[in-house]
Design an enzyme around this catalytic site. Structure first.
Site, PDB file in Angstrom:
ATOM      1  N   ASN A  10       0.865  -1.180   0.000  1.00  0.00           N
ATOM      2  CA  ASN A  10       0.000   0.000   0.000  1.00  0.00           C
ATOM      3  C   ASN A  10       0.905   1.234   0.000  1.00  0.00           C
ATOM      4  O   ASN A  10       1.506   1.563   1.014  1.00  0.00           O
ATOM      5  CB  ASN A  10      -0.892  -0.032   1.253  1.00  0.00           C
ATOM      6  N   TRP A  11       0.999   1.865  -1.166  1.00  0.00           N
ATOM      7  CA  TRP A  11       1.914   3.009  -1.277  1.00  0.00           C
ATOM      8  C   TRP A  11       1.354   4.259  -0.612  1.00  0.00           C
ATOM      9  O   TRP A  11       2.073   5.245  -0.438  1.00  0.00           O
ATOM     10  CB  TRP A  11       2.199   3.319  -2.758  1.00  0.00           C
ATOM     11  N   LYS A  12       0.062   4.253  -0.293  1.00  0.00           N
ATOM     12  CA  LYS A  12      -0.589   5.433   0.306  1.00  0.00           C
ATOM     13  C   LYS A  12      -0.321   6.664  -0.564  1.00  0.00           C
ATOM     14  O   LYS A  12      -0.294   6.553  -1.790  1.00  0.00           O
ATOM     15  CB  LYS A  12      -0.142   5.617   1.755  1.00  0.00           C
ATOM     16  N   HIS A  96      -9.733   1.208   4.817  1.00  0.00           N
ATOM     17  CA  HIS A  96      -8.444   1.397   5.514  1.00  0.00           C
ATOM     18  C   HIS A  96      -8.673   2.321   6.714  1.00  0.00           C
ATOM     19  O   HIS A  96      -9.469   3.263   6.639  1.00  0.00           O
ATOM     20  CB  HIS A  96      -7.412   1.995   4.554  1.00  0.00           C
ATOM     21  N   GLU A  98      -7.041   4.684   7.837  1.00  0.00           N
ATOM     22  CA  GLU A  98      -6.811   6.112   7.555  1.00  0.00           C
ATOM     23  C   GLU A  98      -8.035   6.731   6.881  1.00  0.00           C
ATOM     24  O   GLU A  98      -8.354   7.897   7.105  1.00  0.00           O
ATOM     25  CB  GLU A  98      -5.539   6.273   6.696  1.00  0.00           C
ATOM     26  N   GLU A 168      -5.687  -4.970  10.378  1.00  0.00           N
ATOM     27  CA  GLU A 168      -4.619  -4.002  10.623  1.00  0.00           C
ATOM     28  C   GLU A 168      -4.874  -3.260  11.926  1.00  0.00           C
ATOM     29  O   GLU A 168      -5.641  -2.269  11.941  1.00  0.00           O
ATOM     30  CB  GLU A 168      -4.567  -2.984   9.476  1.00  0.00           C
ATOM     31  N   GLY A 174       2.268   2.072  10.777  1.00  0.00           N
ATOM     32  CA  GLY A 174       3.227   3.165  10.630  1.00  0.00           C
ATOM     33  C   GLY A 174       3.915   3.557  11.928  1.00  0.00           C
ATOM     34  O   GLY A 174       4.560   4.591  11.999  1.00  0.00           O
ATOM     35  N   SER A 214       3.099  -2.344  10.229  1.00  0.00           N
ATOM     36  CA  SER A 214       4.551  -2.394  10.396  1.00  0.00           C
ATOM     37  C   SER A 214       5.167  -3.748  10.047  1.00  0.00           C
ATOM     38  O   SER A 214       6.102  -4.210  10.715  1.00  0.00           O
ATOM     39  CB  SER A 214       4.948  -1.971  11.812  1.00  0.00           C
ATOM     40  N   GLY A 235       2.600  -1.272   4.265  1.00  0.00           N
ATOM     41  CA  GLY A 235       2.675   0.136   3.909  1.00  0.00           C
ATOM     42  C   GLY A 235       4.111   0.559   3.660  1.00  0.00           C
ATOM     43  O   GLY A 235       4.673   0.332   2.588  1.00  0.00           O
ATOM     44  N   GLY A 236       4.731   1.148   4.682  1.00  0.00           N
ATOM     45  CA  GLY A 236       6.073   1.729   4.556  1.00  0.00           C
ATOM     46  C   GLY A 236       7.085   0.829   3.868  1.00  0.00           C
ATOM     47  O   GLY A 236       7.820   1.271   2.971  1.00  0.00           O
TER      48      GLY A 236
HETATM   49  P1  PGA Z   1       2.592   0.129   7.606  1.00  0.00           P
HETATM   50  O1  PGA Z   1       1.150   0.364   6.944  1.00  0.00           O
HETATM   51  O2  PGA Z   1       3.123  -1.175   7.035  1.00  0.00           O
HETATM   52  O3  PGA Z   1       3.418   1.301   7.189  1.00  0.00           O
HETATM   53  O4  PGA Z   1       2.384   0.031   9.081  1.00  0.00           O
HETATM   54  C1  PGA Z   1       0.255  -0.690   6.761  1.00  0.00           C
HETATM   55  C2  PGA Z   1      -1.019  -0.176   6.162  1.00  0.00           C
HETATM   56  O5  PGA Z   1      -1.491   0.888   6.582  1.00  0.00           O
HETATM   57  O6  PGA Z   1      -1.591  -0.800   5.252  1.00  0.00           O
END
Ligand code: PGA
Length: 254
Positions: A10-12, A96, A98, A168, A174, A214, A235-236
């Site tokens: 997930n590049w966000k 998600h 967010e 998640e 993050g 993470s 994500g990251g």
């Molecule tokens: P993260 O993000 O791996 O940076 O914790 C995961 C996500 O939000 O899908």
């Protein structure tokens, strides 16, 4: 669709155009393992590049990070599920944390998004997860079960075959803090058991449940030991081709 091993990135809202193209090239150069299914949720402005390069040349799949709940209309700035399918995007991430937090998306709205996505032939990666307060209160399992009931339980058995769940925990997204393999397995097993008891054992056996929060090369192998953990939403660590490759390889070996 039967349970699959899925590595989803997930590049966000990261990477400008040249950097996004470079990351696609770098991922291609890592020679991603064929035994697993890999999906990259790229920013919507790069979805067409994703379809043309990631899917048609490299053989990976592409996901949108969101879609609107209405089929079309006066929703300035939004993207519809039918637009996604019109450029051959196969997946969409819905719910998600967010989106839930910053855009106030609620369970009912998410249920509508799931409906419009599925009716346009998309596969849904549906996210769920609890806050730190809820985890500390010990109510994390009922909380996440409720999220799944409210947004997915109206679906038919056929529709469920196009749904992937991503658990998640918000406190692990993050933050560098990750759920332990036992915490991930506990929730995945609880979700599968609830789906078996309240929907059908067939759906429960076949739905893929990913862990997100993470996930990194250093912890991926341990996370994937969970019997009910079918992969990861990353994500990251998906923003670096070599790191993501290590996660894909750990899943392929699991
Ligand atoms: P993260 O993000 O791996 O940076 O914790 C995961 C996500 O939000 O899908």
């Amino acid at each position: 669709m039967p349970r699959r091993k899925i590595a989803a990135g997930n590049w966000k809202m990261n990477k400008n155009y040249d950097d996004a193209l470079q990351l696609i090239r770098d991922i291609s150069a890592t020679n991603p393992p064929k035994e697993i299914h890999t999906v990259l949720a790229v920013p919507s402005i790069y979805l067409k590049n994703g379809v043309d390069m990631l899917m048609h040349i490299i053989g990976l799949d592409v996901a949108a990070q969101n879609c609107h709940q209405e089929p079309s209309g006066a929703y300035t700035g939004e993207i519809s599920a039918s637009m996604l399918s019109s450029i051959s995007v196969p997946y969409v991430v819905i719910g998600h944390s967010e989106r839930r937090e910053y855009f106030h998306e609620n369970s009912q709205q998410l249920a509508s998004k799931v409906d419009v996505a599925l009716s346009n032939g998309l596969q849904v990666i549906f996210c769920c997860g609890e806050s730190l307060d809820i985890r500390k209160s010990g109510n994390h399992v009922p909380h996440v079960c409720k999220q799944i009931r409210e947004s997915l339980f109206h679906l038919s058995d056929d529709q469920w075959s196009n749904v992937i769940i991503a658990y998640e925990p918000i406190w692990a997204i993050g933050t560098g803090e990750t759920a332990s393999p036992e915490q991930a397995q506990e929730m995945h097993q609880a979700l599968r058991t609830m789906i078996a008891n309240e929907k059908s054992s067939n759906i429960a056996e076949n739905v893929s449940i990913l862990y997100g929060g993470s996930v990194k090369p250093a912890n991926a192998k341990d996370i994937f030991t969970g019997e009910d953990v079918d992969g990861a939403l990353v994500g990251g660590a998906s923003l670096n081709a070599d790191g993501f490759k290590e996660i894909m390889d750990a899943l392929a070996r699991s």
